[in-house]
Design an enzyme around this catalytic site. Structure first.
Site, mmCIF file in Angstrom:
data_model
loop_
_atom_site.group_PDB
_atom_site.id
_atom_site.type_symbol
_atom_site.label_atom_id
_atom_site.label_comp_id
_atom_site.label_asym_id
_atom_site.label_seq_id
_atom_site.Cartn_x
_atom_site.Cartn_y
_atom_site.Cartn_z
ATOM 1 N N ASP A 1 0.810 -1.213 0.000
ATOM 2 C CA ASP A 1 0.000 0.000 0.000
ATOM 3 C C ASP A 1 0.851 1.273 0.000
ATOM 4 O O ASP A 1 1.889 1.347 0.658
ATOM 5 C CB ASP A 1 -0.908 -0.021 1.232
ATOM 6 N N HIS A 2 0.389 2.260 -0.733
ATOM 7 C CA HIS A 2 0.981 3.598 -0.776
ATOM 8 C C HIS A 2 2.495 3.562 -1.001
ATOM 9 O O HIS A 2 3.282 4.116 -0.212
ATOM 10 C CB HIS A 2 0.634 4.378 0.490
ATOM 11 N N GLU B 1 -2.936 -0.248 -8.570
ATOM 12 C CA GLU B 1 -3.831 0.848 -8.217
ATOM 13 C C GLU B 1 -3.049 2.158 -8.232
ATOM 14 O O GLU B 1 -1.896 2.201 -7.794
ATOM 15 C CB GLU B 1 -4.443 0.623 -6.834
#
Length: 480
Positions: free
Chosen positions: A150-151, A264
């Site tokens: 994530d991120h 994403e």
């Protein structure tokens, strides 16, 4: 082999698995959870006991078990309706799975933690993935599940997570977004446009303007057009960010060596909302640059603060979601991703109404908060210590989060009886203060917190199941 009667071990029934004549199971013993292997145990490290190899839950044993039982490996989830279940403590996966089973129809990302959270929790990406896999094994979850790095902001972080075996990569170019471009004068935008990294964007200012100016684009029921100011504002705000996404994406493709993965793109952690025109520009340019993404997280109108419901005008939010979904569908369909999506109960029906199953809901700290709810019920002395630390540390640790809790407005825990403490987890200010001070809480009381939750795991799982069923249900309602 029957494994239901090994003295001193309490076997998790859903974990018992037979494959190729070998029986595997997860059990709880005097010193915690262990893996049992009855049959050929080559590759595992453990201690023989009554014909069974009893193994510690190490990363090495997890790797061998994944090779033996492929459903323990994370997989890409594609365009399935999905939800990310962040788990700061590494204990929550069984509770998440119980909520998923209760609702049905949602593909889970069960390993999810940002590099920032890794640093604060003292866990590595490999540990996050392994902890989720042990939870999957415990509950016997056989459907596909994902693992979200994530991120990610740096090439080095992409490399680290690819080596660990992640299947979902959230690229966060927020540090490269020019927030000032949202309000800059046109003359300033023209100067900034000339300074964009045109070589890395594989473009020129003239070609950019030829693609957008003087044209009308139809996206669903909406018509979009770009005048010079609108185009330059989008390009100057996001141009450097898109160049960075292309860099990270191409490095990731090299590392994955042909293996499938979900990508994403996240621009949610910025100061200003992403307009429909900016969303259109981002998607158009990513497509031109050859980036293949499965979900995109814009910065929506209103406030998506940590651990609490949406703050803002729901009518304005609905209008903007409809426009974002129109853009999303125009580019062939990817998922709309809701970051800081925990506890945003008022907007779930709206998003489901327009986006249908093309949604990825991302949650993180809410699982930690439900852990604290369980602790408040079974270990009130420890909870009071963690809460006192939150009051002390919040003024400093709030700096890297979008929160607005006011300690002066928080109820005084000294006036509450122990039986009333769990209800504090429903109070706005307390909830946010506990949410953002988890790093300090783990530093000071981490061992005690983990011990209490481990010994009271069913209380934790029950809190998680109730909480996450409430998150998931709006996306599975008839007509949603």
């Amino acid at each position: 082999m029957k494994v239901d009667s090994l003295p001193g071990l309490e076997i998790y029934p859903h974990s018992v698995t037979e494959a190729d004549g070998i029986t595997y199971f997860l059990a709880r013993g005097p010193e915690g959870k262990v893996l049992g292997v009855a049959g050929t145990s080559r590759g595992f490290t453990g201690t023989p006991r009554a014909g069974v190899l009893i193994c510690p839950l190490t990363s090495e044993n997890a790797a061998v078990l994944r090779e033996r039982l492929p459903w323990l490996k994370p997989q890409p989830l594609g365009l399935s309706l999905s939800a990310g279940c962040g788990d700061r403590l590494g204990l929550a996966t069984p509770g998440h799975i119980r909520a998923l089973r209760a609702v049905g129809g949602i593909a889970p990302v069960l390993a999810q933690q940002s590099i920032r959270e890794n640093a604060r929790t003292g866990r590595t990406p490999q540990q996050v993935l392994d902890d989720a896999a042990w939870g999957v094994f415990q509950e016997g979850w056989r459907d596909p599940w994902g693992a979200d790095a994530d991120h990610l902001k740096r090439v080095e972080d992409v490399e680290l997570c690819a080596a660990a075996g992640y299947t979902f990569y959230t690229l966060d170019p927020g540090d490269h977004v020019d927030n000032a471009a949202h309000t800059d004068a046109l003359a300033v935008l023209r100067d900034k446009l000339a300074l964009l990294p045109w070589d890395r964007l594989e473009d020129t200012p003239a070609d950019l303007q030829a693609r957008y100016l003087g044209r009308e684009f139809t996206a669903g029921s909406m018509s979009l057009s770009f005048d010079e100011e609108t185009l330059l504002r989008a390009a100057c705000k996001y141009g450097n960010a898109l160049a960075h996404v292309a860099l990270l994406s191409r490095r990731l493709q090299q590392l994955m060596e042909g293996r499938a993965f979900d990508l994403e793109v996240s621009v949610d952690e910025t100061e200003t909302p992403t307009s429909a025109e900016e969303h259109f520009y981002i998607s158009g340019e990513l497509q031109r640059l050859g980036v293949h993404w499965v979900s995109l997280a814009p910065r929506f109108v209103g406030r998506f603060e940590k651990g609490v419901d949406y703050i803002g005008d729901l009518v304005a939010f609905e209008t903007e979601v409809r426009r974002h979904v129109d853009v999303m569908r125009h580019f062939g369909g990817y998922k709309l991703s809701l970051h800081s999506g925990s506890d945003k109960f008022s907007i779930y029906p709206i998003v489901a109404r327009y986006a249908g199953e093309l949604v990825h809901l991302k949650t993180a700290g809410t699982s930690y908060l439900e852990g604290l709810r369980a602790v408040a019920g079974v270990a009130p002395v420890l909870f009071r210590k963690i809460l006192a630390l939150a009051f002390d540390r919040y003024p400093v640790e709030r700096a890297s989060y979008h929160v607005s809790a006011d300690p002066e407005s928080a109820p005084s825990p000294e006036r509450l009886e122990d039986v009333e403490l769990p209800v504090l987890l429903d109070q706005f200010d307390i909830r946010q203060m506990l949410h953002v001070t988890y790093g300090s809480a783990l530093e000071h009381y981490g061992e005690d917190l983990m011990r209490v939750l481990d010994r009271n795991e069913e209380a934790y799982y029950a809190a998680l199941e109730a909480h996450f069923t409430r998150h998931f249900a709006p996306f599975r309602q008839p007509g949603a």
